[in-house]
Design a protein around this motif. Structure first.
Motif, short mmCIF file in Angstrom:
data_model
loop_
_atom_site.label_atom_id
_atom_site.label_comp_id
_atom_site.label_asym_id
_atom_site.label_seq_id
_atom_site.Cartn_x
_atom_site.Cartn_y
_atom_site.Cartn_z
N ASP A 221 40.28 47.47 25.57
CA ASP A 221 39.35 46.80 26.05
C ASP A 221 39.57 45.68 27.23
OD1 ASP A 221 37.41 48.33 25.09
OD2 ASP A 221 36.84 46.89 23.40
N LYS A 222 40.52 45.16 26.69
CA LYS A 222 41.14 43.87 27.66
C LYS A 222 41.70 44.57 28.88
CE LYS A 222 43.17 39.65 28.12
NZ LYS A 222 43.69 39.89 29.37
N LEU A 223 42.64 45.61 28.49
CA LEU A 223 43.38 46.07 29.72
C LEU A 223 42.31 46.55 30.68
CD1 LEU A 223 46.48 47.88 28.06
CD2 LEU A 223 46.39 45.66 29.26
N ILE A 224 41.32 47.50 30.12
CA ILE A 224 40.46 48.00 31.06
C ILE A 224 39.48 46.93 31.97
CG2 ILE A 224 38.06 49.36 31.25
CD1 ILE A 224 39.30 50.93 29.06
N ALA A 225 39.15 45.74 31.13
CA ALA A 225 38.53 44.88 31.83
C ALA A 225 39.48 44.11 32.88
CB ALA A 225 37.98 43.63 30.71
N ASP A 226 40.64 44.12 32.72
CA ASP A 226 41.51 43.31 33.69
C ASP A 226 41.59 44.50 34.85
OD1 ASP A 226 41.93 41.35 32.08
OD2 ASP A 226 43.95 42.01 31.42
N ALA A 227 41.53 45.72 34.46
CA ALA A 227 41.74 46.56 35.61
C ALA A 227 40.51 46.71 36.42
CB ALA A 227 42.23 48.01 34.89
N VAL A 228 39.39 46.64 35.84
CA VAL A 228 37.92 46.61 36.36
C VAL A 228 37.87 45.47 37.52
CG1 VAL A 228 35.73 46.11 36.05
CG2 VAL A 228 36.98 48.11 34.76
N GLN A 229 38.59 44.13 37.11
CA GLN A 229 38.53 43.00 37.78
C GLN A 229 39.20 43.23 39.19
OE1 GLN A 229 36.03 41.39 36.79
NE2 GLN A 229 36.71 40.12 38.27
N LEU A 230 40.40 43.66 38.88
CA LEU A 230 41.41 43.83 39.93
C LEU A 230 40.79 45.01 41.04
CD1 LEU A 230 44.39 43.12 40.47
CD2 LEU A 230 44.82 45.55 39.97
N ALA A 231 40.25 46.19 40.32
CA ALA A 231 39.46 47.10 41.37
C ALA A 231 38.37 46.55 42.35
CB ALA A 231 39.17 48.02 40.37
N LYS A 232 37.61 45.58 41.79
CA LYS A 232 36.63 44.88 42.51
C LYS A 232 36.89 44.25 43.49
CE LYS A 232 33.05 44.36 38.90
NZ LYS A 232 32.76 43.73 37.83
N THR A 233 38.19 43.59 43.55
CA THR A 233 38.77 42.76 44.55
C THR A 233 39.32 43.45 45.77
OG1 THR A 233 41.10 42.66 43.47
CG2 THR A 233 39.43 40.91 43.11
N ALA A 234 39.63 44.90 45.33
CA ALA A 234 40.27 45.88 46.18
C ALA A 234 39.22 46.55 47.12
CB ALA A 234 41.45 46.84 45.64
N ASP A 235 39.83 47.38 48.28
CA ASP A 235 39.06 48.22 49.01
C ASP A 235 38.90 49.57 48.45
OD1 ASP A 235 38.56 46.25 51.19
OD2 ASP A 235 40.57 46.59 51.87
N VAL A 236 40.19 49.78 47.84
CA VAL A 236 40.40 51.41 47.05
C VAL A 236 41.09 50.92 46.05
CG1 VAL A 236 41.38 53.61 47.62
CG2 VAL A 236 40.80 52.20 49.28
N ALA A 237 40.71 51.76 44.73
CA ALA A 237 41.19 51.67 43.58
C ALA A 237 42.09 53.21 43.38
CB ALA A 237 40.29 51.57 42.22
N VAL A 238 43.25 53.13 42.89
CA VAL A 238 43.86 54.61 42.79
C VAL A 238 44.41 54.40 41.40
CG1 VAL A 238 45.73 56.09 43.30
CG2 VAL A 238 44.81 54.62 45.01
N VAL A 239 43.82 55.33 40.31
CA VAL A 239 44.05 55.28 39.17
C VAL A 239 44.78 56.32 38.67
CG1 VAL A 239 42.98 55.29 36.67
CG2 VAL A 239 41.42 54.61 38.89
#
Ligand code: BGC
Length: 750
Positions: free
Chosen positions: A383-401
């Motif tokens: 959950d923690k890793l997902i939450a951190d990733a979501v935070q980061l994705a929100k700040t970007a223009d595009v997320a590449v998973v």
């Protein structure tokens, strides 16, 4: 026999010794007769030359190219030849004489653990690409070993399982892939599979190894066993198996010697095998002296090839390629520790490894940031890793998973149990997609996976297992330096239950019944009208293509004339790009059960924006034929065939009908008391005679009126009545049946 004199000088023991290896990777040598040893090694997408004193799985550094499921997505035979050529060069510089590959087994089920090593679910595509791979390797004076012959479509119980397959399915599907590769690639060696076919081990299957492979297809090389595939060595020699591998303690040369001495094995069969082995040695020693291979040039080739193989599955709103200057969140541990090859005997020690995150950072400058998203050592979501990733994705223009299958999910030796990604990957993708509308998923896996989040993400790239240059290649595709042009060489199902072999895969105990028959891959989805997740042949581009015209060299042809099909394709979008033009053929009316359409030709064409090209594809008799069990040959039935030309198996842009006239006569109907009236009436010899007999016999029957006033209705009515039983309808009296049979047989004899 080519080496008659030499063979005559050899003792029985010496001859038998040549029929097995010296050790794990070498053939036997006999100094006394100046017969050197040869080195064989894996294969197929990189050279795995074992380091002295190392374990089998640690090889000398060699270029790791994309694995076969990726390579096949290029639909580009020339590219496969280039890869083969580079592999051949590496073999020479590493002292390898025979490379163990490519694999031409069809993908019967996406669950097969080794699908990453195989090309396709379609025999034309698989066979064409395998042939190109072989030609490339062998152009360097190195032998290829086409494997695993045949019907090795599962890893589950692979050394004991019997593939129970009817002959038509074997001929049209599972063998057809090998047939094309053998005829067009002329491999020096073929590797027989571990499994049995209809009860007989492939390593002792005379019909397979001699009647079909050598006599029918003209194969002139040696058959080598898969490592440890020999069951009964003497039966193997009789069947046409030349070389038992690996060599060493378990080999059975003494069995051969004893069988010859006891008169159970004809020595001339042994001599023939020795003759073929000596020819292989000669071929291998004709190569030019080895030079070290250019690791940088081969890495660059691996990068180019990987980028040509990637399949753009989805690109809503054209969010790809990533715009210059965009802030990009790279998410997923696979971006830093990529999965780029499969497990088992094909495992290569790469010369170097491109890391996707680093390569993206090189292209995108300081506009990238990174989050792990999941851990590599567990499937469970964090959950923690997902939450951190979501935070980061929100700040970007595009997320590449970056997501996919860990190596433990798919490997030689075992099959998958399901088509799911690890739960951690699925949860991460769904969470990122909910937070960032511009989410791109990059998948690394050797075979199809279910995508429960497919409608939530706008862009998906299937990168497969793209080899050591995956990182650079994905950066090229994401940023648009390379316009993707890969197309799926297999169907991606919505769920496992939709797949053709479900629930018969992997079988019961040692029996695996191929109950879906010829309906493998898209043939099945078409027949059952099942919507796949992504269809066979699908793949998008950053540009678009229009198919405008189809023209044929003849609208009425005989089946022994080649048919040229010309298609006009135009690049209607803003970028240069490549399109794979696919030509499918279907018989409109057939007397046997046939797929609605089957891939028979394809071509990859490169077009500049606005450019138009005519693509010419050629169809031969085989493109219209089916395997006729009655006369044991390929046969075309006269009639209308529909040609469907498209950008995928479910995106058909043009169709054209042609009339094909068969040159192989219909096999005569078997005349006997229980032959049906319908069958006898449709036979050109017996039909007219029987019609006359019936007309006369029916005159006084209750059906006589119908026969006279509406002969068509009458014939439809009695079509399925056996000859012997027309008497019950007041037709041919029982006592006259034998006489009628005689008359009909005479009519057939002419
Ligand atoms: C595999 C082959 C391989 C051989 C040698 C076998 O287990 O099935 O594909 O070439 O080992 O490594």
């Amino acid at each position: 026999m080519k080496h008659k004199d030499l063979i005559a000088r050899m003792t029985l023991e010496e001859k038998a010794s040549l029929l097995s290896g010296k050790d794990f990777w070498h053939m036997q040598n006999i100094a006394k007769h100046d017969i050197p040893s040869l080195t064989l090694t894996d294969g197929p997408h990189g050279v795995r030359m074992q380091e002295e004193g190392e374990t089998q799985f640690k090889g000398k550094p060699a270029t790791c190219f994309p694995t076969a499921s990726a390579l096949a997505s290029s639909w580009d035979a020339q590219l496969l030849e280039q890869v083969g050529q580079a592999l051949g060069q590496e073999c020479r510089s590493l002292g390898v004489h025979v490379l163990l590959g490519p694999g031409a087994n069809l993908k019967r089920s996406p669950l097969c653990g080794r699908n990453f090593e195989y090309f396709s679910e379609d025999p034309v595509l698989s066979g064409e690409l395998a042939a190109a791979h072989i030609r490339g390797v062998q152009r360097q004076g190195v032998g290829a070993s086409l494997k695993h012959f045949a019907a090795n479509n599962q890893e589950h119980r692979r050394m004991t399982v019997s593939a129970e397959v009817d002959e038509r399915t074997l001929r049209e599907m599972y063998l057809a892939s090998f047939e094309r590769a053998v005829k067009q690639g002329q491999p020096w060696t073929v590797m027989c599979a571990y499994n049995r076919i209809n009860g007989t081990y492939c390593s002792e299957h005379k019909w397979l190894l001699t009647d079909v492979l050598r006599t029918e297809w003209g194969f002139d090389g040696i058959v080598v066993s898969d490592w440890g595939a020999v069951n009964d060595r003497v039966s193997g020699v009789e069947a046409g198996l030349d070389l038992e591998m690996p060599g060493g303690p378990g080999t059975q040369d003494d069995e051969i010697v004893r069988a010859v001495r006891e008169g159970r094995l004809d020595e001339t069969l042994l001599d023939k095998a020795v003759d073929r082995l000596l020819t292989l040695v000669e071929r291998a020693y004709q190569a030019e002296p080895a030079v070290p291979f250019d690791t940088e040039a081969h890495h660059a080739l691996a990068r180019k090839v990987a980028s040509e193989c990637m399949v753009l599955l989805k690109n809503e709103g054209n969010i790809l390629p990533i715009q210059e200057g965009a802030q990009v969140a790279i998410i997923g541990a696979f971006a830093k520790e990529p999965r780029y090859q499969g497990g088992g005997s094909s495992h290569v020690t790469p010369t170097r490894l491109d890391v996707p995150y680093d390569e993206c950072a090189k292209h995108l400058g300081n506009h990238v940031c990174y989050a792990d998203g999941y851990r590599l050592d567990t499937d469970e979501a964090d959950d923690k890793l997902i939450a951190d990733a979501v935070q980061l994705a929100k700040t970007a223009d595009v997320a590449v998973v970056f997501a996919g299958l860990p190596e433990r999910y798919e490997s030689e030796g075992y099959d998958r149990q399901h088509l799911s990604l690890p739960p951690a990957h699925n949860r991460l993708i769904a969470a990122i997609a909910a937070a960032q509308p511009k989410t791109v998923v990059v998948l690394t896996n050797g075979a199809p996976v279910e995508m429960p989040w497919v409608n939530q993400v706008p862009a998906i790239i299937e990168a497969y297992l793209a080899g050591q240059a995956f990182g650079g290649a994905i950066a090229d595709v994401l940023t648009g330096r390379v316009n993707p042009s890969g197309k799926l060489a297999e169907t991606f199902p919505v769920k496992l239950e939709h797949t053709p072999a479900h629930p018969f895969f992997p079988g019961e105990g040692d029996i695996s019944e191929y109950r879906e028959g010829i309906f493998v891959g898209y043939r099945y989805y078409d027949a059952k009208a099942i919507e796949p997740l992504f269809p066979f042949g699908h793949g998008l581009s950053y540009t678009s293509f229009a198919y405008t015209d189809v023209d044929v060299s003849g609208e009425r042809i005989r089946d022994d004339e080649p048919l040229e099909v010309r298609i006009r394709v135009t690049n209607t979008g803003p970028r240069p790009g490549k399109e794979v033009v696919q030509l499918y053929v279907g018989d409109d009316v057939a007397s046997v059960i046939r797929p609605r359409k089957e891939l028979k030709a394809f071509a990859k064409v490169e077009l500049q924006p606005g450019e138009e090209k005519t693509v010419t594809l050629v169809l031969d008799k085989r493109a219209f034929a089916f395997w006729d069990l009655q006369c044991s040959q390929w046969r075309v039935e006269s009639g209308t065939f529909t040609l469907s030309i498209g950008s995928s198996s479910r995106d058909i842009r043009l169709t054209k009908q042609v009339q094909v006239e068969s040159t192989s006569p219909r096999p005569p109907v078997h005349v006997h008391a229980n032959a049906t009236i319908g069958d006898l009436l449709t036979d050109p010899q017996t039909g007219p005679v029987l019609r006359g007999i019936l007309q006369e016999a029916m005159q006084s029957s209750p059906l006589g009126g119908m026969a006279e006033h509406d002969p068509e209705l009458f014939e439809a009515f009695i079509r399925y009545t056996p000859l012997s039983r027309t008497a019950t309808l007041g037709g041919i009296p029982r006592q006259s049946i034998q006489q009628v049979i005689e008359r009909l047989r005479q009519a057939q004899e002419g």
